[in-house]
Design a protein around this motif. Structure first.
Motif, PDB file in Angstrom:
ATOM      1  N   LYS A  35       0.968  -1.123  -0.221  1.00  0.00           N
ATOM      2  CA  LYS A  35      -0.135   0.012   0.034  1.00  0.00           C
ATOM      3  C   LYS A  35       1.005   1.175  -0.090  1.00  0.00           C
ATOM      4  N   THR A  90       2.604   2.076  -3.404  1.00  0.00           N
ATOM      5  CA  THR A  90       1.731   2.268  -4.834  1.00  0.00           C
ATOM      6  C   THR A  90       0.867   3.601  -4.698  1.00  0.00           C
ATOM      7  N   MET A  91      -0.293   3.402  -4.043  1.00  0.00           N
ATOM      8  CA  MET A  91      -1.205   4.513  -4.331  1.00  0.00           C
ATOM      9  C   MET A  91      -0.732   5.924  -3.771  1.00  0.00           C
ATOM     10  N   LEU A 110       1.204   7.118  -6.604  1.00  0.00           N
ATOM     11  CA  LEU A 110       0.451   7.372  -7.698  1.00  0.00           C
ATOM     12  C   LEU A 110      -0.161   8.984  -7.499  1.00  0.00           C
ATOM     13  N   ALA A 111      -0.827   8.983  -6.456  1.00  0.00           N
ATOM     14  CA  ALA A 111      -1.584  10.166  -6.125  1.00  0.00           C
ATOM     15  C   ALA A 111      -0.582  11.448  -6.103  1.00  0.00           C
ATOM     16  N   PHE A 166      -9.431   1.181   1.335  1.00  0.00           N
ATOM     17  CA  PHE A 166      -9.133   1.688  -0.141  1.00  0.00           C
ATOM     18  C   PHE A 166      -9.541   3.258  -0.235  1.00  0.00           C
ATOM     19  N   PRO A 167      -8.686   3.849  -1.206  1.00  0.00           N
ATOM     20  CA  PRO A 167      -7.547   3.465  -1.892  1.00  0.00           C
ATOM     21  C   PRO A 167      -6.255   3.539  -1.392  1.00  0.00           C
ATOM     22  N   TYR A 168      -6.310   3.378  -0.038  1.00  0.00           N
ATOM     23  CA  TYR A 168      -4.960   3.482   0.518  1.00  0.00           C
ATOM     24  C   TYR A 168      -3.927   4.589   0.422  1.00  0.00           C
ATOM     25  N   ILE A 169      -4.393   5.934   0.141  1.00  0.00           N
ATOM     26  CA  ILE A 169      -3.697   7.147   0.021  1.00  0.00           C
ATOM     27  C   ILE A 169      -3.451   7.623   1.480  1.00  0.00           C
ATOM     28  N   LEU A 226      -9.870   8.772  -7.613  1.00  0.00           N
ATOM     29  CA  LEU A 226      -8.944   8.390  -6.387  1.00  0.00           C
ATOM     30  C   LEU A 226      -9.604   9.206  -5.022  1.00  0.00           C
TER      31      LEU A 226
END
Lengths: 304, 275
Positions: free
Chosen positions: A95, A98-99, A102-103, A180-183, B19
């Motif tokens: 986690k 990745t996320m 990405l963010a 989710f989305p694990y940010i 997101l």
């Protein structure tokens, strides 16, 4: 003849006295903080180490050597709890790498500054939600009358409904997939500020060389935020070993012991069964494991 | 070229919208249910609340949670003030004063950053009992203040060490005491970092759950974290007021955040990076 060494040591004494007198303001100002950590951190720490070698109910303790540790090594629940920690740890690392990256990449490379600001807010404001509230919301999502089952009804799959946290086959998976989305706010902010710290010239040079965005991400961005990736991964490992309030709330280690973790086992041994010595032994093992991750982190960070 | 740039930008925005929306789903769910009647939640889970909104949920939630919220504000506020006070005078001593054994003491405080709090949980419980502060708010505040010292001292000492020496020297020549120098010169120059340290501390203590769960007994003394968990088991299935309570639990921090976001963000990144 005898006077010389005497006066010298007298001099040393005077000097020491002077030094101590000059030290008084420093001691006075540092004292409250030092006292606080000695009483509430050092003393409990040492007490925990010592009592891991005892049978202890909080009032009386008997020395039993390594008996607690021997018992733990043969304790099926404890071994299960470590396997669960390993799963949470791997999921935690995944986690983390990745996320949030990405963010933060997306926000960093947005052309519109105003939209970048808006999305930054979108990912940072959840900071105000207490962690417990978040966990309780996910408890609702996974509950039988909760959002996930309602969603399955919505898409015409009522037969897929389940008591996600109440069944041994799905409980651990639900806990792993929670969030989710694990940010994470921390991850997002750390990566974003690391990206913003990359010198502009590097990107300019890359553009002149005709580097496409995929090459840029893997050749420039990711290598340059590597320290942050390592640090957050190590924090994720330590968090996976130490955090158990989530599981205490969601499943209380159950059903059976299918979602037990060491921290929760420690908690239950101490406060449900009054086995303070046994619980202290669990604490010592947890200290060793998270200490190993910390040292690994320091080593990796120094290497670069 | 131009078109590909626009396409790329659109794709980025679309991904971010997805997101961002996904991240807020639990909050949307809570807000939505908090305005609905039990029947609406049962039958039309995904529908928006019917007009007029069911505001009774919030009235009920306020009745359930206001004491918990006040307890949290009291405990976190007092902890942060005490933490910042004793942390900043110690930070000043470690940054600018000479005393025998300074390096040793500083190292001894900093190394605590590496020790997980779960390790000290049980002995801390026994200690609080023996000190007679178990089941009181001091039983929360004092351990919180102690636990926050390593990071607070680290942050503040780093800042204090960079302040120009001339200012301090001038005040010393004028015969000012070290505390006066700290209070009149160092502190006014360090407001942002002190606020940052304080906010970081409020956020940490606001989230505490395990310790208040075991160190308090009386329901009227519980902080919001433990209070919400109690409510969630008492109001099983009565989602309206429960979700309203969840929403209320975020309001104090939201208000604080609106005025201090800059400090918050800096505190989080600097706090984490140095651990």
């Amino acid at each position: 003849m005898a006077g010389l060494p005497a006066s010298r040591s007298e001099n040393a004494l005077v000097k020491l006295g002077k030094q101590v007198r000059r030290s008084i303001p420093g001691y006075t100002l540092a004292l409250p903080a030092v006292l606080a950590v000695v009483i509430f951190s050092y003393y409990p720490f040492l007490s925990g180490l010592l009592h891991s070698l005892t049978r202890w109910n909080g009032l009386r303790s008997t020395f039993i050597g390594l008996e607690n540790f021997r018992e733990l090594m043969q304790d099926q629940i404890f071994l299960t709890s470590f396997i669960n920690t390993a799963k949470l740890l791997m999921a935690g690392i995944l986690k983390t790498i990745t996320m949030p990256i990405l963010a933060s990449e997306l926000v960093f490379w947005l052309r519109s500054r105003r939209l970048a600001y808006v999305f930054r807010l979108v990912f940072v404001v959840p900071l105000v939600i207490p962690e417990i509230t978040n966990v309780l919301l996910w408890q609702h999502i996974f509950s039988y009358r909760g959002a996930l089952n309602n969603f399955l009804m919505l898409i015409g799959r009522p037969d897929w409904r389940a008591d996600w946290l109440g069944h041994p086959d799905t409980a651990m998976l639900s806990i792993i997939l929670m969030g989710f989305p694990y940010i994470s706010v921390l991850g997002f902010l750390v990566y974003l500020s690391a990206l913003q710290g990359i010198p502009e010239e590097l990107f300019d040079a890359a553009q002149i060389d005709g580097v496409n965005w995929l090459q840029r991400v893997f050749r420039i961005d990711l290598p340059l935020i590597r320290p942050q990736i390592i640090m957050l991964s190590i924090l994720a490992c330590i968090g996976a070993v130490e955090t158990y309030f989530t599981i205490l709330i969601l499943t209380d280690g159950g059903p059976g012991f299918s979602t037990m973790v060491p921290g929760l086992y420690l908690y239950k041994s101490a406060f449900s069964h009054m086995r303070f010595g046994f619980a202290s032994a669990i604490a010592v093992i947890m200290l060793l494991v998270s200490g190993a991750f910390t040292l690994l982190g320091i080593r990796l960070m120094k290497e670069r | 070229m131009r078109r590909s740039v626009i396409a790329a930008e659109t794709l980025k925005i679309a991904l971010l919208v997805f997101l961002g929306a996904a991240a807020w789903v639990p909050v949307f769910l809570a807000l939505n249910m908090s305005f609905k009647t039990p029947a609406e939640i049962m039958r039309q889970y995904w529908a928006l609340p019917a007009w007029p909104l069911r505001l009774e949920n919030y009235r009920d939630a306020w009745v359930y949670t206001h004491q918990y919220l006040l307890n949290s504000i009291y405990v976190s506020g007092l902890s942060a003030l005490l933490t910042v006070f004793i942390g900043s005078i110690a930070g000043y001593a470690f940054a600018r004063l000479r005393f025998v054994g300074k390096g040793l003491f500083f190292g001894a405080v900093l190394v605590l950053l590496l020790i997980p709090t779960v390790v000290t949980l049980i002995p801390r419980f026994v200690l609080a009992r023996d000190l007679g502060i178990l089941y009181t708010h001091w039983g929360l505040i004092l351990p919180y203040v102690a636990a926050a010292q390593p990071l607070t001292i680290f942050l503040l000492r780093g800042f204090f060490a960079q302040l120009p020496e001339e200012l301090i020297e001038a005040a010393r020549i004028d015969g000012a005491s070290e505390f006066t120098i700290y209070y009149r010169i160092i502190l006014p120059l360090s407001v942002p970092i002190v606020v940052t340290a304080g906010l970081l501390n409020v956020q940490t203590t606001w989230n505490q759950f395990i310790w208040p769960l075991i160190a308090l007994r009386d329901d009227s003394m519980r902080p919001i974290t433990v209070g919400l968990q109690v409510l969630s088991s008492e109001l099983v299935g009565d989602y309206g007021p429960l979700m309203a309570a969840y929403v209320l639990s975020a309001v104090p921090m939201l208000i604080l955040f609106m005025f201090t976001m800059r400090y918050f963000v800096r505190g989080l990144t600097s706090g984490a990076l140095k651990q």
